[in-house]
Design a protein around this motif. Structure first.
Motif, PDB file in Angstrom:
ATOM      1  N   ASP A 112      48.734  50.355  18.139  1.00 33.03           N
ATOM      2  CA  ASP A 112      49.883  49.444  18.199  1.00 33.03           C
ATOM      3  C   ASP A 112      50.246  49.072  19.628  1.00 33.03           C
ATOM      4  N   PHE A 113      49.417  49.472  20.569  1.00 32.40           N
ATOM      5  CA  PHE A 113      49.813  49.323  21.969  1.00 32.40           C
ATOM      6  C   PHE A 113      50.315  47.920  22.308  1.00 32.40           C
ATOM      7  N   GLY A 114      49.572  46.899  21.897  1.00 30.72           N
ATOM      8  CA  GLY A 114      49.917  45.538  22.313  1.00 30.72           C
ATOM      9  C   GLY A 114      50.885  44.816  21.383  1.00 30.72           C
ATOM     10  N   SER A 115      51.417  45.524  20.397  1.00 28.60           N
ATOM     11  CA  SER A 115      52.156  44.802  19.342  1.00 28.60           C
ATOM     12  C   SER A 115      53.502  44.222  19.815  1.00 28.60           C
ATOM     13  N   CYS A 116      53.998  44.655  20.978  1.00 28.55           N
ATOM     14  CA  CYS A 116      55.248  44.058  21.493  1.00 28.55           C
ATOM     15  C   CYS A 116      54.987  42.688  22.111  1.00 28.55           C
ATOM     16  N   ASN A 117      53.755  42.396  22.359  1.00 28.03           N
ATOM     17  CA  ASN A 117      53.403  41.107  22.949  1.00 28.03           C
ATOM     18  C   ASN A 117      52.808  40.215  21.850  1.00 28.03           C
ATOM     19  N   ASN A 118      53.444  39.050  21.649  1.00 24.54           N
ATOM     20  CA  ASN A 118      53.003  38.162  20.554  1.00 24.54           C
ATOM     21  C   ASN A 118      52.096  37.044  21.005  1.00 24.54           C
ATOM     22  N   CYS A 169      38.824  39.993  32.043  1.00 24.09           N
ATOM     23  CA  CYS A 169      39.652  39.850  30.834  1.00 24.09           C
ATOM     24  C   CYS A 169      40.507  41.107  30.618  1.00 24.09           C
ATOM     25  N   ILE A 170      39.911  42.286  30.815  1.00 21.94           N
ATOM     26  CA  ILE A 170      40.674  43.533  30.639  1.00 21.94           C
ATOM     27  C   ILE A 170      41.832  43.573  31.632  1.00 21.94           C
ATOM     28  N   HIS A 171      41.519  43.283  32.892  1.00 21.63           N
ATOM     29  CA  HIS A 171      42.554  43.264  33.930  1.00 21.63           C
ATOM     30  C   HIS A 171      43.700  42.313  33.542  1.00 21.63           C
ATOM     31  N   PHE A 172      43.309  41.135  33.098  1.00 23.23           N
ATOM     32  CA  PHE A 172      44.294  40.113  32.749  1.00 23.23           C
ATOM     33  C   PHE A 172      45.214  40.614  31.620  1.00 23.23           C
ATOM     34  N   LEU A 173      44.648  41.268  30.618  1.00 20.74           N
ATOM     35  CA  LEU A 173      45.477  41.743  29.498  1.00 20.74           C
ATOM     36  C   LEU A 173      46.313  42.967  29.889  1.00 20.74           C
ATOM     37  N   ILE A 207      45.773  33.671  21.044  1.00 23.16           N
ATOM     38  CA  ILE A 207      44.556  33.433  21.816  1.00 23.16           C
ATOM     39  C   ILE A 207      44.632  32.144  22.655  1.00 23.16           C
ATOM     40  N   SER A 208      45.225  31.087  22.101  1.00 23.86           N
ATOM     41  CA  SER A 208      45.263  29.851  22.903  1.00 23.86           C
ATOM     42  C   SER A 208      46.167  30.022  24.127  1.00 23.86           C
ATOM     43  N   GLN A 209      47.252  30.752  23.982  1.00 25.43           N
ATOM     44  CA  GLN A 209      48.111  31.010  25.146  1.00 25.43           C
ATOM     45  C   GLN A 209      47.375  31.839  26.184  1.00 25.43           C
ATOM     46  N   LEU A 210      46.603  32.815  25.698  1.00 22.27           N
ATOM     47  CA  LEU A 210      45.901  33.693  26.631  1.00 22.27           C
ATOM     48  C   LEU A 210      44.771  32.967  27.354  1.00 22.27           C
ATOM     49  N   VAL A 211      44.055  32.104  26.643  1.00 16.65           N
ATOM     50  CA  VAL A 211      42.989  31.332  27.294  1.00 16.65           C
ATOM     51  C   VAL A 211      43.623  30.440  28.371  1.00 16.65           C
ATOM     52  N   TRP A 212      44.701  29.795  28.008  1.00 21.51           N
ATOM     53  CA  TRP A 212      45.429  28.948  28.967  1.00 21.51           C
ATOM     54  C   TRP A 212      45.809  29.766  30.205  1.00 21.51           C
ATOM     55  N   ALA A 213      46.437  30.910  29.971  1.00 26.13           N
ATOM     56  CA  ALA A 213      46.957  31.717  31.087  1.00 26.13           C
ATOM     57  C   ALA A 213      45.824  32.345  31.904  1.00 26.13           C
ATOM     58  N   PHE A 214      44.737  32.705  31.250  1.00 26.66           N
ATOM     59  CA  PHE A 214      43.595  33.296  31.971  1.00 26.66           C
ATOM     60  C   PHE A 214      43.060  32.308  33.007  1.00 26.66           C
ATOM     61  N   PHE A 215      42.805  31.079  32.577  1.00 22.34           N
ATOM     62  CA  PHE A 215      42.253  30.093  33.518  1.00 22.34           C
ATOM     63  C   PHE A 215      43.282  29.687  34.563  1.00 22.34           C
ATOM     64  N   ASN A 216      44.533  29.621  34.151  1.00 25.91           N
ATOM     65  CA  ASN A 216      45.577  29.303  35.115  1.00 25.91           C
ATOM     66  C   ASN A 216      45.665  30.385  36.194  1.00 25.91           C
ATOM     67  N   TYR A 217      45.500  31.641  35.771  1.00 26.41           N
ATOM     68  CA  TYR A 217      45.533  32.754  36.724  1.00 26.41           C
ATOM     69  C   TYR A 217      44.413  32.611  37.763  1.00 26.41           C
ATOM     70  N   TRP A 218      43.176  32.408  37.286  1.00 29.49           N
ATOM     71  CA  TRP A 218      42.058  32.360  38.233  1.00 29.49           C
ATOM     72  C   TRP A 218      41.989  31.039  39.011  1.00 29.49           C
ATOM     73  N   ALA A 219      42.625  29.995  38.473  1.00 29.15           N
ATOM     74  CA  ALA A 219      42.654  28.730  39.203  1.00 29.15           C
ATOM     75  C   ALA A 219      43.776  28.711  40.241  1.00 29.15           C
ATOM     76  N   TYR A 220      44.961  29.173  39.885  1.00 29.97           N
ATOM     77  CA  TYR A 220      46.120  28.917  40.738  1.00 29.97           C
ATOM     78  C   TYR A 220      46.934  30.126  41.150  1.00 29.97           C
ATOM     79  N   ARG A 221      46.706  31.263  40.550  1.00 29.23           N
ATOM     80  CA  ARG A 221      47.604  32.379  40.839  1.00 29.23           C
ATOM     81  C   ARG A 221      46.960  33.547  41.563  1.00 29.23           C
ATOM     82  N   ALA A 268      52.550  44.459  28.373  1.00 27.44           N
ATOM     83  CA  ALA A 268      51.106  44.607  28.512  1.00 27.44           C
ATOM     84  C   ALA A 268      50.424  44.594  27.140  1.00 27.44           C
ATOM     85  N   ILE A 269      49.243  43.996  27.095  1.00 27.14           N
ATOM     86  CA  ILE A 269      48.454  43.970  25.858  1.00 27.14           C
ATOM     87  C   ILE A 269      47.453  45.126  25.855  1.00 27.14           C
TER      88      ILE A 269
END
Ligand code: ATP
Ligand code: MG
Length: 335
Positions: free
Chosen positions: A229-235, A187-191, A238-252, A197-198
């Motif tokens: 405030d590090f991650g505040s440029c990225n909006n 999860c840390i790597h993904f963010l 959580i639902s987008q991140l869950v989607w992208a996390f699984f998509n990353y480990w499934a297909y990317r 960057a988050i």
């Protein structure tokens, strides 16, 4: 197999934030549970100090890294300088002391990879594992906790991923799937990889905290209040991140060539680490570099059978996140 399908993110993810946040909140331990943990630690400290007055106890693992869901076991490390006595003897002595104080299910596992004493405290109902001088675990616990305090989305994502992994039976290292520790690192790597960057890479920043443990230098930036405030440029939500996390480990993710490394904040090459072939029991089928013990692949428990199980679970989760009208139900369905 990589990039089998390029997924276009579904358009109605926004309405899934509330249900994911509700699941996250339901997993947060109550204050009363924290109080019980303290109570048990105090009891153990008292017992241990009658035998070794200079010894100290540290909490590590999920009760101290802020990734603990409610009703987790607690992990305790006994720091003891008097190492004339060997670990097994200390563990057996500890087991004796605990047994005579009415703690239950006391067991000394002296032959385990990390030797421990296990016990259950009937007063608080908590179970606990105690290891000896595992200072690296105490330090990696601090690193994870510091990351958790930079952006709230890490804790949300990690709780959901751990809950998914436990529900689906892929959080069992003795069956060749991954530890909770490995999932949090994923999860840390993904963010760290989101754009913008988050999370930053604390080990690539100025050193404000440094200890040398077993010859390994553990150094990183720990003035977290300066990174609020590090991650505040990225909006992303959580639902987008869950989607992208699984998509990353499934297909990317490139399983054949890549190692994820939160130490560098990047993906690095398997070739560079000489992790391209099986050495002993290390098959390197999914490569997750430990942030401090860099020769240590947290994916080494994964074998040719369990890699299949894991990847199918990532694909299942990614597909549910893409197509299921009500993904929160299906995602955590017991296997
Ligand atoms: P859970 O809530 O499932 O108990 P946890 O955060 O306690 O999760 P574990 O995987 O049980 O996670 O690990 C406990 C701690 O032990 C970790 O926080 C870490 O400090 C240490 N640890 C576990 N596995 C490793 C490993 N392979 N290498 C180094 N340290 C590890
Ligand atoms: Mg634990």
């Amino acid at each position: 197999r990589m990039i089998k399908r390029q997924m276009q993110c579904r358009s109605d993810l926004g309405r899934l934030n509330a249900p994911f946040l509700a699941i996250y909140e339901s997993l947060i331990p109550a204050e009363e549970e924290k109080a019980k943990q303290k109570q048990l630690l105090t009891l153990l400290e008292r017992l241990v100090c009658t035998e070794w007055p200079k010894a100290r106890l540290y909490l590590y693992g999920s009760c101290a890294n802020s990734f603990g869901v409610s009703k987790s076991d607690i992990d305790v490390c006994l720091a003891i300088e008097d190492m004339d006595v060997n670990k097994s003897e200390i563990l057996l002595r500890l087991a004796d002391i605990f047994q005579s104080d009415n703690l239950q299910n006391v067991q000394a596992l002296t032959r385990a990879r990390v030797p421990i004493v296990k016990l259950m405290d009937p007063v608080t109902g908590l179970s606990c594992d105690i290891c000896i001088n595992n200072v690296l675990a105490v330090v990696n616990t601090k690193l994870l906790r510091d990351y958790a305090h930079i952006d709230a989305r890490l804790r949300q994502l990690a709780f959901i991923v751990k809950h998914w992994a436990k529900s689906r039976g892929v959080n069992e290292t003795y069956q060749g799937t991954l530890s909770s520790y490995a999932y949090v690192i994923m999860c840390i790597h993904f963010l760290q990889q989101r754009r913008p960057a988050i999370l930053p890479c604390l080990q690539e920043m100025e050193t404000t905290f440094s200890v040398t443990v077993e010859g390994v230098e553990c150094a990183f930036f720990d003035q977290i209040e300066k990174l609020r405030d590090f991650g505040s440029c990225n909006n992303e939500t959580i639902s987008q991140l869950v989607w992208a996390f699984f998509n990353y480990w499934a297909y990317r993710h490139d399983y054949a060539n890549s190692v994820i490394s939160i130490r560098t904040g990047n993906v690095i090459s398997k070739q560079g680490k000489d992790w391209t072939r099986r050495v002993g029991n290390d098959r390197h089928l999914i490569c997750i570099e430990d942030p401090f013990q860099v020769s240590h692949d947290l994916g080494r428990v994964v074998d040719k059978y369990s890699i299949k199980v894991l990847r199918e679970e990532f694909e299942r989760a990614a597909d549910i996140m893409q197509y299921d009208p009500n993904p929160c139900g299906k995602l955590f369905e017991p296997y």
